[in-house]
Design an enzyme around this catalytic site. Structure first.
Site, mmCIF file in Angstrom:
data_model
loop_
_atom_site.group_PDB
_atom_site.id
_atom_site.type_symbol
_atom_site.label_atom_id
_atom_site.label_comp_id
_atom_site.label_asym_id
_atom_site.label_seq_id
_atom_site.Cartn_x
_atom_site.Cartn_y
_atom_site.Cartn_z
ATOM 1 N N SER A 1 43.863 40.592 45.233
ATOM 2 C CA SER A 1 44.445 39.681 44.054
ATOM 3 C C SER A 1 43.827 38.516 43.751
ATOM 4 C CB SER A 1 45.463 39.492 43.623
ATOM 5 O OG SER A 1 45.849 41.514 42.912
ATOM 6 N N HIS B 1 49.363 46.834 31.042
ATOM 7 C CA HIS B 1 49.604 45.631 30.550
ATOM 8 C C HIS B 1 49.856 45.044 29.166
ATOM 9 C CE1 HIS B 1 49.195 44.446 34.818
ATOM 10 N NE2 HIS B 1 50.411 43.988 34.637
#
Lengths: 632, 369
Positions: A325, A368
């Site tokens: 990430s 999300h």
């Protein structure tokens, strides 16, 4: 006297005339043999033998120079030289080697010491050349030998300067180690002018700066007699000690890194984002560089070599990992700069992303929901970046990655650095003879797949974000000084490039990094300080593909070598950053939980040291003032 | 004793001049050879050598004063006495460097093997004078003279001193061949000599074998047993044409030379005085030897001739073997260089030999009484 003496018979002296003549000729022949030989020796080979007589009495004895010191940025000595003592024997003087060594053993035994050499294995080639009995002995043995020299004919103590690495394994990868020059090294052009018994740096700073550190050998012409005893010094040229190398490393912070890193394997790099200088660099597991000083023992070498965690490897520059990430920032920068998104652009994350008939998952199974760029970075939403990657395409992304300094060596002054890998369509065609797959771009956009980075490349890229876009070449050397302290060479910051990101967009990204640490749903809350001034990004680099639905979730049950790598990069303070920290824990699991706390400890220690040093300087200033006021 | 007027008129001047000049060169050289070797200033070797030369000169005078026929008459007795001394070495001898060669009398150490070199010549002279063979000697008639040389040779070989034992043999054959042997005898002698050579190898001590082997190739073991001969050759060669100068020979002053005051004294000389110095010394030796031959040739009778020849050829062999060894032409054997090597026994015996040669020369016109 004789009855016949008056009678001149065959034995009258006159009859011997011819015999005398023959004898005379024999003698003259012998005479010419001697003269011929004398002529041969003295006139024909006279100059040659004269040379040999000179060599006989004049020995040239090399004086080894002291190797330069390596000093940290606060002038703590990291590598020093200390004397090592060898005990040798000169066979011709000893006459009876067995007897002399026996009395040496007896003297040792009186002091409860044991003899470490092997007399039976001694290889006596020349009676006048010293043969080593014991290597690197302690002071107590030297004392015994020195006080009993009269009873130990032929025994000599040699003093050899050897390296002493004050911090041992802590700085082993940065400083490297030394050893006798090897035959392949001697053949290399870069080792021109080295001699076969020279000590050279074998890795790290010791190797890279060997030409400064090594100094210059001196020499001594001594006149000796037949036993090799020194009679007088005819000529002496002092050795020139090597130059000192001053590093940018802060050894106290280095120590903090060592202590903070409580995992098996990985690395920590601390860098000053404003000039690319390294403040600390640590790799674990490590090794003891002092082992190499007098030639490493076979057993120790075996241990280092067979250790599957390769302690000799400097993971900070030689380890290659997928960035995970932490790579998302570069995707975000590319998307902003290419005009694909605006700060407000949002995507919907339901936990998966479909491309063709393949599903890519977000780390958060439930998704999300509707999410913008800022929150996508803060919460590290994978789906958001799948969307960006799919739209931008691999070629543009790869170019951005390269512009962030990935996929090529940073050219730091350390040996063995590796370049990492930024894949592209062309690369894949060449490497695998297959075209690039769109799905591979999806993995790429969350820092997985083919991409490989070194910890040093990663921290450098984040430093560029922190300092407003300047990519520096990492440095570890501040300057080179002569032994008396004069500066020989100064090393300033080297600008390697500028990030292709506008100031506005950089500020946007920085805000997001701040959010990672300081916002409620951020993944890097381990770094949340009272001052709320840290920016950072977590990363979890998969070693194998994401586990299928329902696969083992409990990390402890996955075999060590299949566990994810944990990454964490951060810098502080947010405004005017002065320090950046990159932590990689191999097979450590999640970046936020495994690498984050380590970075936190290092950061806390950094500010603590800074405070201490500032107050220390204040104290010194105050003291100076005081003494100047009271000159008594 | 009554000295004939003609003896005084015919005084032999040339020989002692040669002898004493060589002795003088020897002293200068010995001073240099011992220069850095000894710390004691009292009685350094060259001083001791001066005393020996003085003693030798006295004995030399004695040797030419008494008619040489007297020595020949008591030849066997003198020979027997020297053999007794050799035997005494075994009983009371002093051991140095692993061999028993010295006899200490009244604080002086003496080497009887040096004396035998001379007494053997006298004994052989007596025998030859009394047993003349018209057509040369046969094997049978050589038995007794061979015993004369064999007894001391074996005794000396036992010390052990192979060099001197071989030296006596060489001396014996030099004299016997000079006097004349039959052709068949010569062939038999040569044959047995070749046959005995391998036997000699068996009887040699290890260090002697080693010396012989390294003589053949000194570089074989440059720091071991070949060391001495290489160092000696380096010393001689480094002298060049004119030498390094007095006291400036590095090989000798730094003690690279073995036995530099005794057997290897010539390398010290050649290093410091070079080719020219070496030539002068060798020419002096040759002149001395040829002068000795001249005395022999002009001698009144056979004993005088043999004594002069024997003494000269003895000096010749010693010089040739010693210098040949120093120059790497011959294996290392312990034969001192006449008049130059340090050592009283050799010097005194040589001076007596010279006295006897003078004796022969001075009495060449005197009729036997």
């Amino acid at each position: 006297m004789s009855k016949n003496h008056s009678k001149l018979d065959k034995y009258a002296p006159s009859d011997f005339r011819t015999r005398f003549r023959i004898a005379g000729l024999v003698i003259l022949a012998a005479f010419s043999i001697l003269v011929f030989r004398l002529w041969q020796l003295q006139i024909l080979s006279g100059s040659d033998l004269r040379q040999r007589s000179e060599n006989n009495r004049i020995r040239v004895h090399e004086i080894k120079p002291l190797r330069g010191l390596i000093i940290d940025s606060f002038r703590n000595i990291l590598v020093d030289n200390h004397p090592s003592f060898d005990i040798s024997i000169i066979p011709e003087e000893a006459r009876n080697i067995k007897a002399v060594t026996e009395s040496l053993k007896r003297l040792y035994a009186d002091k409860n010491l044991s003899f470490s050499g092997n007399v039976d294995a001694l290889c006596v080639k020349k009676p006048f050349a010293a043969v080593k009995l014991e290597n690197d002995v302690m002071w107590d043995k030297v004392a015994i030998v020195e006080t009993n020299l009269a009873d130990l004919p032929g025994i000599v103590v040699d003093v050899i300067p050897v390296r002493k690495y004050m911090k041992g394994p802590l700085t082993a990868h940065v400083l490297g180690y030394v050893g006798e020059i090897s035959t392949p090294e001697l053949l290399k052009k870069s080792y021109n002018g080295y001699r076969s018994d020279d000590i050279v740096g074998k890795s790290g700073v010791e190797q890279r700066f060997d030409q400064y550190l090594k100094g210059k050998s001196g020499g001594e012409q001594i006149e000796v007699n037949v036993t090799g005893r020194k009679l007088k010094i005819l000529n002496r040229m002092e050795a020139v000690p090597g130059s000192n190398v001053v590093l940018t490393i802060d050894s106290e912070l280095q120590e903090a890194c060592w202590e903070a890193f409580d995992k098996k394997a990985g690395s920590i790099i601390v860098m000053n984002p404003n000039d690319g200088s390294l403040v600390a660099m640590m790799s674990k597991p490590s090794f003891n560089p002092n082992l190499f000083n007098r030639g490493i023992s076979a057993g120790d070498w075996e241990d280092l070599f067979t250790n599957e965690l390769s302690p000799l490897q400097n993971r900070a520059v030689q380890g290659q990992y997928p960035p995970g990430s932490t790579f998302k920032l570069i995707i975000a920068a590319a998307a902003l700069e290419e005009g694909l998104i605006k700060p407000g652009t949002s995507f919907f994350c339901n936990g998966t992303f479909r491309l063709g008939n393949h599903t890519y998952r977000c780390w958060k199974k439930s998704g999300h929901g509707e999410i913008g760029l800022h929150q996508a970075i803060v919460q590290s939403c994978d789906v958001y970046f799948y969307n960006l990657g799919a739209q931008i395409g691999i070629e543009t992304l790869a170019e951005y990655a390269r512009n962030f300094g990935l996929g090529k060596k940073t050219e730091i002054e350390l040996t063995g650095e590796r370049g990492g890998l930024v894949p592209s369509g062309q690369w894949k065609l060449k490497r695998f003879n297959e075209p690039w797959q769109k799905g591979e771009t999806i993995s790429f956009s969350i820092g997985q797949g083919f991409i490989l980075i070194t910890p040093l490349q990663l921290i450098r890229a984040y430093c560029a974000i922190a300092n407003g876009g300047t990519l520096y070449t990492p440095r570890i050397i501040q300057r080179i000084e002569s032994p008396s302290g004069e500066v020989i060479k100064e090393f300033g910051p080297i600008v390697d490039g500028t990030l292709p990101v506008s100031e506005k967009n950089l500020t946007l990204l920085k805000e997001a990094l701040w959010g990672v640490v300081n916002e409620p749903r951020g993944t890097g809350k381990a770094l949340l300080r009272e001052e709320r001034d840290v920016c950072g990004k977590t990363g979890t680099a998969q070693v194998i593909g994401l586990p299928e639905e329902g696969a083992e979730e409990d990390e402890e049950k996955i075999p060590y070598k299949f566990r994810d790598h944990a990454l964490f990069v951060c810098f502080a303070p947010k405004e005017e950053p002065e320090i950046a920290i990159g932590v990689i824990v191999e097979h450590g699991g999640h970046g936020g939980s495994a690498a984050g706390p380590i970075a936190r400890k290092v950061l806390d220690r950094y500010f603590e040291l800074k405070k201490k040093r500032n107050s220390g300087e204040d104290l010194i200033q105050a003291h100076k003032k005081e003494t100047s006021q009271n000159p008594i | 004793m009554k000295i004939d007027r003609r003896v005084v008129l015919n005084f032999e001047w040339v020989l002692p001049i040669f002898v004493l000049s060589i002795c003088a060169i020897g002293l200068v050289n010995l001073y240099s050879a011992g220069h850095n070797l000894h710390n004691s200033i009292i009685n350094p070797p060259y001083m001791k050598q001066i005393y020996w030369i003085m003693l030798g000169t006295g004995l030399m005078i004695l040797a030419f004063s008494v008619d040489y026929h007297v020595f020949v008459r008591y030849g066997y007795l003198i020979y027997g006495f020297s053999i007794l001394l050799l035997l005494a070495v075994f009983l009371y001898g002093h051991i140095t460097n692993g061999s028993q060669r010295w006899l200490v009398v009244l604080g002086f150490s003496f080497q009887p093997s040096e004396l035998v070199k001379l007494t053997m010549i006298i004994a052989l002279t007596k025998f030859i004078d009394e047993h003349k063979a018209q057509d040369g000697y046969t094997l049978g008639s050589l038995l007794i003279p061979f015993c004369i040389v064999l007894i001391p040779s074996l005794l000396i070989l036992k010390q052990p001193d192979l060099g001197t034992a071989l030296f006596l043999m060489i001396l014996f054959f030099s004299i016997v061949l000079f006097v004349g042997v039959r052709k068949q005898t010569l062939a038999v002698l040569a044959g047995t000599g070749i046959f005995l050579l391998p036997l000699l190898w068996i009887f040699m001590k290890d260090y002697q074998k080693e010396r012989l082997l390294t003589f053949l190739n000194p570089e074989l073991d440059p720091l071991g047993s070949g060391y001495h001969i290489i160092q000696s050759m380096i010393a001689v060669g480094s002298g060049g044409i004119t030498g390094k100068g007095f006291l400036k020979g590095t090989q000798s002053q730094l003690k690279f030379l073995p036995e530099q005051q005794t057997d290897f004294v010539f390398s010290v000389f050649a290093e410091e005085w070079g080719f020219l110095g070496g030539m002068i010394l060798i020419v002096l030796f040759i002149a001395l030897i040829l002068w000795g031959f001249r005395i022999g040739r002009r001698a009144r009778d056979l004993p005088g001739l043999l004594i002069a020849y024997g003494a000269s050829i003895s000096i010749f062999w010693a010089m040739f073997i010693n210098i040949g060894m120093v120059l790497g032409l011959l294996p290392v054997v312990g034969i001192p260089l006449p008049f130059l090597s340090y050592g009283g026994s050799s010097l005194v015996v040589l001076m007596i030999s010279a006295g006897l040669m003078m004796n022969v020369s001075m009495r060449r016109f005197v009729l036997q009484s």
